[in-house]
Design a protein around this motif. Structure first.
Motif, PDB file in Angstrom:
ATOM      1  N   UNK A   1     -26.723   6.204 -34.203  1.00 14.48           N
ATOM      2  CA  UNK A   1     -27.717   7.249 -34.491  1.00 14.48           C
ATOM      3  C   UNK A   1     -27.135   8.653 -34.358  1.00 14.48           C
ATOM      4  N   UNK A   2     -25.880   8.717 -33.912  1.00 12.33           N
ATOM      5  CA  UNK A   2     -25.161   9.981 -33.807  1.00 12.33           C
ATOM      6  C   UNK A   2     -25.952  11.026 -33.013  1.00 12.33           C
ATOM      7  N   UNK A   3     -26.146  12.209 -33.548  1.00 11.26           N
ATOM      8  CA  UNK A   3     -26.782  13.298 -32.798  1.00 11.26           C
ATOM      9  C   UNK A   3     -28.269  13.076 -32.563  1.00 11.26           C
ATOM     10  N   UNK A   4     -28.855  12.119 -33.246  1.00  4.35           N
ATOM     11  CA  UNK A   4     -30.230  11.744 -32.925  1.00  4.35           C
ATOM     12  C   UNK A   4     -30.294  10.927 -31.643  1.00  4.35           C
ATOM     13  N   UNK A   5     -29.142  10.398 -31.238  1.00  8.76           N
ATOM     14  CA  UNK A   5     -29.080   9.604 -30.014  1.00  8.76           C
ATOM     15  C   UNK A   5     -28.700  10.464 -28.811  1.00  8.76           C
ATOM     16  N   UNK A   6     -27.746  11.363 -29.002  1.00 11.88           N
ATOM     17  CA  UNK A   6     -27.266  12.192 -27.888  1.00 11.88           C
ATOM     18  C   UNK A   6     -26.711  13.497 -28.422  1.00 11.88           C
ATOM     19  N   UNK A   7     -26.690  14.501 -27.582  1.00 14.66           N
ATOM     20  CA  UNK A   7     -26.094  15.792 -27.940  1.00 14.66           C
ATOM     21  C   UNK A   7     -24.607  15.750 -27.586  1.00 14.66           C
ATOM     22  N   UNK A   8     -23.863  15.076 -28.415  1.00 11.01           N
ATOM     23  CA  UNK A   8     -22.445  14.908 -28.138  1.00 11.01           C
ATOM     24  C   UNK A   8     -21.727  16.257 -28.162  1.00 11.01           C
ATOM     25  N   UNK A   9     -20.893  16.458 -27.170  1.00 12.10           N
ATOM     26  CA  UNK A   9     -20.034  17.639 -27.153  1.00 12.10           C
ATOM     27  C   UNK A   9     -18.776  17.335 -27.953  1.00 12.10           C
ATOM     28  N   UNK A  10     -18.396  18.237 -28.810  1.00  6.45           N
ATOM     29  CA  UNK A  10     -17.211  18.021 -29.631  1.00  6.45           C
ATOM     30  C   UNK A  10     -16.553  19.339 -29.966  1.00  6.45           C
ATOM     31  N   UNK A  11     -15.248  19.301 -30.139  1.00  6.65           N
ATOM     32  CA  UNK A  11     -14.514  20.486 -30.595  1.00  6.65           C
ATOM     33  C   UNK A  11     -14.622  20.623 -32.111  1.00  6.65           C
ATOM     34  N   UNK A  12     -15.182  19.612 -32.759  1.00  9.80           N
ATOM     35  CA  UNK A  12     -15.368  19.654 -34.214  1.00  9.80           C
ATOM     36  C   UNK A  12     -16.756  20.238 -34.517  1.00  9.80           C
ATOM     37  N   UNK A  13     -17.520  19.645 -35.416  1.00  4.71           N
ATOM     38  CA  UNK A  13     -18.845  20.165 -35.724  1.00  4.71           C
ATOM     39  C   UNK A  13     -19.786  19.007 -36.022  1.00  4.71           C
ATOM     40  N   UNK A  14     -21.039  19.337 -36.324  1.00  3.29           N
ATOM     41  CA  UNK A  14     -22.050  18.324 -36.583  1.00  3.29           C
ATOM     42  C   UNK A  14     -21.654  17.435 -37.761  1.00  3.29           C
ATOM     43  N   UNK A  15     -21.113  18.041 -38.807  1.00  5.83           N
ATOM     44  CA  UNK A  15     -20.720  17.262 -39.975  1.00  5.83           C
ATOM     45  C   UNK A  15     -19.662  16.218 -39.616  1.00  5.83           C
ATOM     46  N   UNK A  16     -18.734  16.584 -38.723  1.00  6.90           N
ATOM     47  CA  UNK A  16     -17.700  15.624 -38.300  1.00  6.90           C
ATOM     48  C   UNK A  16     -18.340  14.457 -37.550  1.00  6.90           C
ATOM     49  N   UNK A  17     -19.252  14.754 -36.634  1.00 13.89           N
ATOM     50  CA  UNK A  17     -19.960  13.702 -35.897  1.00 13.89           C
ATOM     51  C   UNK A  17     -20.679  12.772 -36.869  1.00 13.89           C
ATOM     52  N   UNK A  18     -21.393  13.348 -37.827  1.00 15.30           N
ATOM     53  CA  UNK A  18     -22.163  12.540 -38.777  1.00 15.30           C
ATOM     54  C   UNK A  18     -21.262  11.631 -39.612  1.00 15.30           C
TER      55      UNK A  18
END
Length: 546
Positions: free
Chosen positions: A356-373
């Motif tokens: 579920x990616x960012x709908x599951x947790x507010x992941x901290x990343x050095x990248x961005x939302x698009x990378x997480x998705x």
């Protein structure tokens, strides 16, 4: 695959360079110092110990050139163990071929003529040679305190390397390969006194003799380091020596002593080093998690920006966020069943991306939302780039890499206490660690010893994911390996294997060149596990013996 005929045998090589008046490899090649001069020089011995630490991160250590990308010194052994366990898969199935370690996971092409037998064997014996260089010039009964301490560090290093060799190469009974001809045998000894001629007829050592030797080295290390105070954790210290004893006793199923020394390691580290398990914030820090040492890293190694390559470094292999190396292509991911074992309140769940990616947790990343998705499900973000620099390998990859963390010792203590003092006592230890440091809602209530041991093993596999240190315990406990199940994220059929007890690859094969150079090994190699199991294994069954 490129054989190492030019260096003959790891044992002969090590013995040939045994100290005879000049120090080679560990000390500068231009050195003309005699053994007597070096033994009296604290600065020279300090340089040797620093050299051992640097060697542990040296890219292309075995071949000396870019032949196989698994040739990356000590971190290679960490990734090998993780792949053997089946805890790590390439998250991008179309790029499976970029995972150079996958052979350990899939039981393919891992015989005595491949890099997959060569690299761990030669890596660890090169480390032993460097430890022998120091051990061979110091009389610990008469040495000054500083020289004695450096010798103690070398003894601890050598003990750790023989521990790893034993974990990799001592055969364990299984239904897929016949180990009867070599059961109970570990690896040959190469000591500071071993000659090249002796190495040509140097037999594998029985298990009990190897355990006694490793413990003897650790006894010497303990004696040498008992009164030594240092903030340097790039080499073993007294807490590490106690921790290594705990690991060896656990491997030997001496649970009372494993519990004793794990407790001593924790107490010494806590008192002398102010060590504590990583905090919730440290576990997921996008600029430093598992790339900058924290107080609980009792022993670690470090990549020097000036001497590292863009491919052959740990962050480049393990950090999905890195934009260099092979992790950017494979996106290493945790096995789904292991991920599902964690509750939503487990801090460590933040190491891996939920579907579920960012709908599951507010992941901290050095990248961005698009990378997480865009990242694959269960992709690992446990290992971060230094300061979040995912573009420049010489900055983001110049990391620390843990060799021993205090968390491992808490888990060793829990299992060992449960096995030696009663399951309830072990459960209390496990629950205390988990509730205080990892998951406030955790509460294990089982009373069966084996079920409890398997639960501790699972926590080891989660906590040590990518570090590999759960492997020797898995080989000891034979937990069954299930990689093909409903919903598995194993990327291809080769990975979709279910093995009763253990995988046959959990006993590695001695390199053929080694066998040809050492007559005592002829007829005494471990069986070739290649294709003894072929995926996919049908869901709900184990692969059958051939």
């Amino acid at each position: 695959m490129k054989k190492i005929n030019k260096v003959y045998s790891a044992l002969a090589l090590t013995a040939a360079f045994a100290l005879t008046g000049c120090i080679e490899e560990t000390f500068p090649e231009s050195s003309t110092a005699t053994a007597d001069m070096v033994s009296k020089s604290a600065s020279a011995l300090e340089g040797a110990i620093n050299g051992i630490s640097s060697q542990m991160t040296k890219g292309y250590l075995v071949y000396g050139e870019q032949v196989n990308e698994i040739d990356m010194a000590l971190p290679s052994t960490m990734i090998i163990q993780s792949e053997l366990l089946g805890d790590m898969y390439p998250g991008i199935s179309d790029n499976v071929g970029y995972d150079w370690y996958r052979r350990y996971n899939t039981v393919q092409n891992i015989d005595s003529n491949t890099d997959y037998s060569y690299v761990p064997w030669f890596t660890l014996y090169k480390f032993i040679k460097s430890a022998n260089d120091v051990i061979g010039v110091v009389d610990i009964e008469t040495a000054a305190p500083a020289q004695k301490a450096y010798a103690g560090m070398a003894y601890a290093c050598r003990a750790y390397e023989y521990y790893l060799l034993t974990a990799f190469y001592e055969p364990v009974e299984n239904i897929y390969t016949d180990v009867s001809a070599v059961k109970g045998l570990t690896v040959p000894f190469v000591l500071e006194s071993t000659t090249a001629e002796q190495a040509k007829n140097n037999p594998r050592v029985p298990h009990d003799e190897m355990i006694a030797f490793i413990l003897s080295d650790l006894d010497k290390a303990e004696k040498c380091l008992a009164d030594y105070e240092s903030d340097n954790r790039l080499a073993p210290n007294l807490a590490v020596v106690y921790g290594l004893k705990a690991k060896v006793y656990l491997l030997n199923e001496d649970y009372a002593n494993a519990a004793k020394y794990a407790g001593m390691a924790i107490e010494t580290a806590t008192t002398d080093m102010k060590a504590k398990p990583m905090t919730a914030a440290e576990l997921v820090d996008e600029k430093s998690a598992f790339s900058k040492a924290t107080s609980g890293w009792l022993w670690y190694i470090h990549y020097d920006a000036e001497n590292m390559g863009n491919l052959c470094n740990f962050v480049g292999w393990m950090s999905c966020e890195a934009d260099w190396g092979y992790a950017s292509l494979t996106q290493p991911a945790i096995d789904k069943s292991l991920y599902d074992h964690m509750s939503d309140t487990d801090y460590r769940k933040g190491w891996f991306l939920n579907p579920k990616k960012l709908d599951y947790a507010e992941y901290k990343t050095s990248r961005d939302k698009a990378w997480i998705d865009a990242a694959p499900d269960y992709a690992a973000i446990k290992f971060r780039c230094i300061d979040g620099d995912y573009k420049t390998y010489s900055i983001g990859g110049a990391s620390d890499v843990p060799v021993m963390r205090i968390e491992e010792l808490y888990l060793i203590e829990a299992e060992a206490v449960g096995a030696s003092q009663g399951v309830a006592a072990g459960v209390a230890k496990l629950n205390s660690f988990m509730k205080n440091y990892r998951d406030k809602s955790y509460n294990y209530t089982g009373s069966d010893l084996r079920a409890f041991q398997l639960e501790v093993l699972t926590q080891m596999r989660i906590e040590g994911w990518g570090e590999g240190w759960a492997f020797p315990s898995a080989k000891r406990l034979k937990p069954d390996v299930i990689q093909n199940y409903e919903g598995t994220n194993a990327p291809t059929d080769d990975f979709k294997i279910n093995c009763k007890g253990i995988k046959p690859t959990w006993t590695l094969v001695i390199p053929q060149d080694e066998v040809q150079s050492n007559v005592a090994l002829q007829g005494k190699n471990n069986p070739n596990p290649t294709q003894s199991v072929v995926g996919p294994t049908p869901i709900g069954t184990f692969a059958t013996a051939k």
